[in-house]
Scaffold this active site. Structure first.
Site, PDB file in Angstrom:
ATOM      1  CG  HIS A 224      53.913  52.106  95.152  1.00 20.54           C
ATOM      2  ND1 HIS A 224      54.258  51.731  93.944  1.00 20.54           N
ATOM      3  CD2 HIS A 224      55.073  52.607  95.815  1.00 20.54           C
ATOM      4  CE1 HIS A 224      55.323  51.802  94.973  1.00 20.54           C
ATOM      5  NE2 HIS A 224      55.961  52.654  95.847  1.00 20.54           N
ATOM      6  CB  CYS A 255      55.201  47.011  92.255  1.00 22.74           C
ATOM      7  SG  CYS A 255      55.673  46.273  93.907  1.00 22.74           S
ATOM      8  CG  ASN A 264      57.015  54.895  94.051  1.00 23.60           C
ATOM      9  OD1 ASN A 264      57.210  54.373  94.346  1.00 23.60           O
ATOM     10  ND2 ASN A 264      57.751  54.630  93.109  1.00 23.60           N
TER      11      ASN A 264
HETATM   12  P1  HMG Z   1      71.874  37.187  98.647  1.00 19.90           P
HETATM   13  O1  HMG Z   1      71.899  36.608  98.056  1.00 19.90           O
HETATM   14  O2  HMG Z   1      70.765  36.644 100.247  1.00 19.90           O
HETATM   15  O3  HMG Z   1      73.376  38.108  99.773  1.00 19.90           O
HETATM   16  O4  HMG Z   1      71.278  38.622  98.845  1.00 19.90           O
HETATM   17  P2  HMG Z   1      74.211  37.457 100.734  1.00 19.90           P
HETATM   18  O5  HMG Z   1      74.258  37.586 101.916  1.00 19.90           O
HETATM   19  O6  HMG Z   1      73.967  34.969 100.324  1.00 19.90           O
HETATM   20  O7  HMG Z   1      75.368  37.166  99.674  1.00 19.90           O
HETATM   21  C1  HMG Z   1      75.796  37.018  98.197  1.00 19.90           C
HETATM   22  C2  HMG Z   1      76.549  38.003  97.511  1.00 19.90           C
HETATM   23  O8  HMG Z   1      76.342  39.135  97.516  1.00 19.90           O
HETATM   24  C3  HMG Z   1      78.189  37.638  98.565  1.00 19.90           C
HETATM   25  O9  HMG Z   1      79.003  37.733  97.282  1.00 19.90           O
HETATM   26  C4  HMG Z   1      78.468  38.970  98.959  1.00 19.90           C
HETATM   27  O10 HMG Z   1      79.255  39.501  98.865  1.00 19.90           O
HETATM   28  C5  HMG Z   1      77.274  39.996  97.893  1.00 19.90           C
HETATM   29  P3  HMG Z   1      79.681  36.138  97.026  1.00 19.90           P
HETATM   30  O11 HMG Z   1      80.705  36.478  98.575  1.00 19.90           O
HETATM   31  O12 HMG Z   1      79.226  35.601  96.571  1.00 19.90           O
HETATM   32  O13 HMG Z   1      80.758  36.618  95.678  1.00 19.90           O
HETATM   33  N1  HMG Z   1      76.873  41.545  98.497  1.00 19.90           N
HETATM   34  C6  HMG Z   1      76.322  42.508  98.022  1.00 19.90           C
HETATM   35  N2  HMG Z   1      77.113  43.076  96.598  1.00 19.90           N
HETATM   36  C7  HMG Z   1      77.148  44.147  96.416  1.00 19.90           C
HETATM   37  N3  HMG Z   1      76.194  44.858  97.784  1.00 19.90           N
HETATM   38  C8  HMG Z   1      75.690  44.474  98.725  1.00 19.90           C
HETATM   39  C9  HMG Z   1      76.698  43.579  98.874  1.00 19.90           C
HETATM   40  N4  HMG Z   1      75.316  42.078  99.482  1.00 19.90           N
HETATM   41  C10 HMG Z   1      75.835  40.955  99.465  1.00 19.90           C
HETATM   42  N5  HMG Z   1      74.943  45.140  99.288  1.00 19.90           N
HETATM   43  C11 HMG Z   1      70.999  40.433 100.400  1.00 19.90           C
HETATM   44  C12 HMG Z   1      71.102  39.255 100.061  1.00 19.90           C
HETATM   45  C13 HMG Z   1      69.982  41.355 100.428  1.00 19.90           C
HETATM   46  C14 HMG Z   1      71.942  41.292  99.503  1.00 19.90           C
HETATM   47  C15 HMG Z   1      69.486  40.785  97.961  1.00 19.90           C
HETATM   48  O14 HMG Z   1      68.936  40.613  98.585  1.00 19.90           O
HETATM   49  C16 HMG Z   1      69.344  42.307  97.791  1.00 19.90           C
HETATM   50  O15 HMG Z   1      70.344  43.242  97.078  1.00 19.90           O
HETATM   51  N6  HMG Z   1      68.060  43.150  97.868  1.00 19.90           N
HETATM   52  C17 HMG Z   1      67.756  44.244  97.349  1.00 19.90           C
HETATM   53  C18 HMG Z   1      66.809  44.111  97.130  1.00 19.90           C
HETATM   54  C19 HMG Z   1      66.461  45.477  96.517  1.00 19.90           C
HETATM   55  O16 HMG Z   1      67.084  46.448  96.703  1.00 19.90           O
HETATM   56  N7  HMG Z   1      64.782  45.359  96.474  1.00 19.90           N
HETATM   57  C20 HMG Z   1      64.445  46.422  96.497  1.00 19.90           C
HETATM   58  C21 HMG Z   1      63.932  47.589  97.134  1.00 19.90           C
HETATM   59  S1  HMG Z   1      62.823  48.434  97.479  1.00 19.90           S
HETATM   60  C22 HMG Z   1      61.413  48.268  98.318  1.00 19.90           C
HETATM   61  O17 HMG Z   1      62.135  46.926  99.048  1.00 19.90           O
HETATM   62  C23 HMG Z   1      60.414  48.905  98.938  1.00 19.90           C
HETATM   63  C24 HMG Z   1      60.491  50.016  98.992  1.00 19.90           C
HETATM   64  O18 HMG Z   1      60.977  50.869  98.022  1.00 19.90           O
HETATM   65  C25 HMG Z   1      59.163  50.455  99.486  1.00 19.90           C
HETATM   66  C26 HMG Z   1      58.236  50.815  98.542  1.00 19.90           C
HETATM   67  O19 HMG Z   1      57.945  50.779  97.201  1.00 19.90           O
HETATM   68  O20 HMG Z   1      57.224  49.957  98.876  1.00 19.90           O
HETATM   69  C27 HMG Z   1      61.570  50.782 100.022  1.00 19.90           C
HETATM   70 MG    MG Z   2      57.575  52.578  96.315  1.00 19.02          MG
END
Ligand code: HMG
Ligand code: MG
Length: 322
Positions: A224, A255, A264
């Site tokens: 970044h 971010c 980025n």
């Molecule tokens: P949680 O709240 O702990 O989820 O989130 P859970 O496992 O307890 O489930 C809760 C509910 O979410 C359930 O539904 C699941 O079915 C549903 P309910 O039974 O209550 O109706 N659920 C989903 N629904 C759709 N798709 C799914 C999914 N998973 C569970 N995949 C979770 C945990 C991981 C899901 C959540 O924290 C999350 O989605 N996080 C993603 C955050 C994200 O995308 N952040 C950006 C990423 S970018 C990054 O990391 C940096 C990067 O870009 C590099 C950089 O720039 O440095 C890579």
């Molecule tokens: Mg990034």
């Protein structure tokens, strides 16, 4: 030494650098997920099509995450089928088995899990500890590998610093990298999520990873530009033999954890430097600039990329469209 073409730098190669770099384009995913505006799926699909037409071969399309966590990418089911015919790799992010199921159901052939080197970001991003997140990824990676030929990338965020924890020890990063590779990830992307890395730090981490037996061919870098260091850091990584570099068209994204972060590394800035070094990327810079100008119009603000600003309207963006 070759004379420069209009809109391109003079080509002056330097020693100790790779002949070719694969750009892993993250604008449609990492870029748009951090934009205030939510872009309609049709516009995202057109963006990805235009990116593919510039010669980019790896274009991260979207994430199959919980829509409440990342509302900007809630349209993944609509978007992915709209671009799946493109002759490029279209990786998608999947945090868990639910995400993997959604991605595989649409025919995704490349997925990425995303870990954190720090506990604070693991909690903020995934609602898990570092170890709980790794445990969540294990069946994802195992099943993806079982589903014939699905390639798995492992992102690792906060490799150089963390907004809550400050400095991140290199050994901590190496430990999580090894866990991701042992799990079966095909490649890793080392993320400087808040843009605090400097070239010596990049070199120190890559040296430590090499000493820990991690092959440089399995590593990509994800910088970044918060403090203007992304290209210097990229150069340091290239000197270590890294040939996969993540970048975001037009410098899209930011971010949420770093105030005034400029986001980025811009793909155009990267292509300008690589072109000047005589490193092949296969990307047409003029049409990439035109694509970012087009996207900026949809977002209602100019691109932060220095190269886009320098070339937009100069005639170099020859494929410019209205
Ligand atoms: P949680 O709240 O702990 O989820 O989130 P859970 O496992 O307890 O489930 C809760 C509910 O979410 C359930 O539904 C699941 O079915 C549903 P309910 O039974 O209550 O109706 N659920 C989903 N629904 C759709 N798709 C799914 C999914 N998973 C569970 N995949 C979770 C945990 C991981 C899901 C959540 O924290 C999350 O989605 N996080 C993603 C955050 C994200 O995308 N952040 C950006 C990423 S970018 C990054 O990391 C940096 C990067 O870009 C590099 C950089 O720039 O440095 C890579
Ligand atoms: Mg990034």
């Amino acid at each position: 030494m070759n004379a420069p073409e209009p809109g391109l730098p003079m080509v002056v190669p330097a020693d100790g650098l790779p002949a070719r770099v694969r750009i892993h384009e993250v604008g449609a995913r990492d870029g748009l997920q951090n934009e205030k505006a939510t872009v309609p799926a049709e516009v995202k699909a057109e963006f990805i099509r235009r990116l593919a037409a510039t010669g980019l071969t790896t274009i991260e399309a979207t994430s199959f995450v919980h829509p409440k966590w990342v509302p900007q990418l809630a349209d993944a089911e609509q978007l992915f089928p709209a671009v799946a015919d493109l002759p490029v790799d279209l990786p998608v992010l999947v945090p868990n088995e639910r995400g993997l199921d959604r991605a595989l159901a649409l025919g995704a052939r490349r997925v990425a899990v995303f870990a954190s080197a720090t506990e604070s970001f693991a909690k903020a991003n995934l609602n898990r500890t570092v170890d709980e997140a790794l445990a969540m990824f294990e069946p994802v990676v195992a099943r993806a590998k079982d589903a014939e030929g699905v390639h798995v990338r492992g992102y690792l965020s906060m490799c150089f610093g963390d907004p809550w924890e400050g400095a991140v020890p290199v050994e901590q990063v190496v430990k999580v990298c090894r866990a991701l590779l042992e799990m079966g990830c095909d490649e890793l992307s080392l993320g400087d999520t808040i843009g605090v890395a400097t070239p010596g730090h990049v070199s120190a981490l890559l040296t430590a990873l090499a000493e820990a037996g991690v092959p440089v061919s399995a590593l990509g870098v994800h910088f970044h530009d918060t403090y203007g260091q992304a290209l210097s850091n990229t150069y340091a990584a290239l000197r270590h033999g890294v040939t996969t570099v993540d970048a975001s068209a037009g410098g899209l994204g930011g971010c949420p954890y770093a105030k005034s972060a400029t986001g980025n590394l811009a793909t155009e800035d990267l292509v300008w430097m690589l072109r000047g070094l005589g490193i092949d990327t296969g990307v047409d810079l003029g049409s990439l600039v035109a694509t970012s100008v087009w996207m900026a119009a949809h977002l209602g603000r100019p691109s932060p990329s220095r190269t886009v600003r320098a070339l937009a309207g100069s005639g170099a963006d020859s494929h410019k469209e209205q």
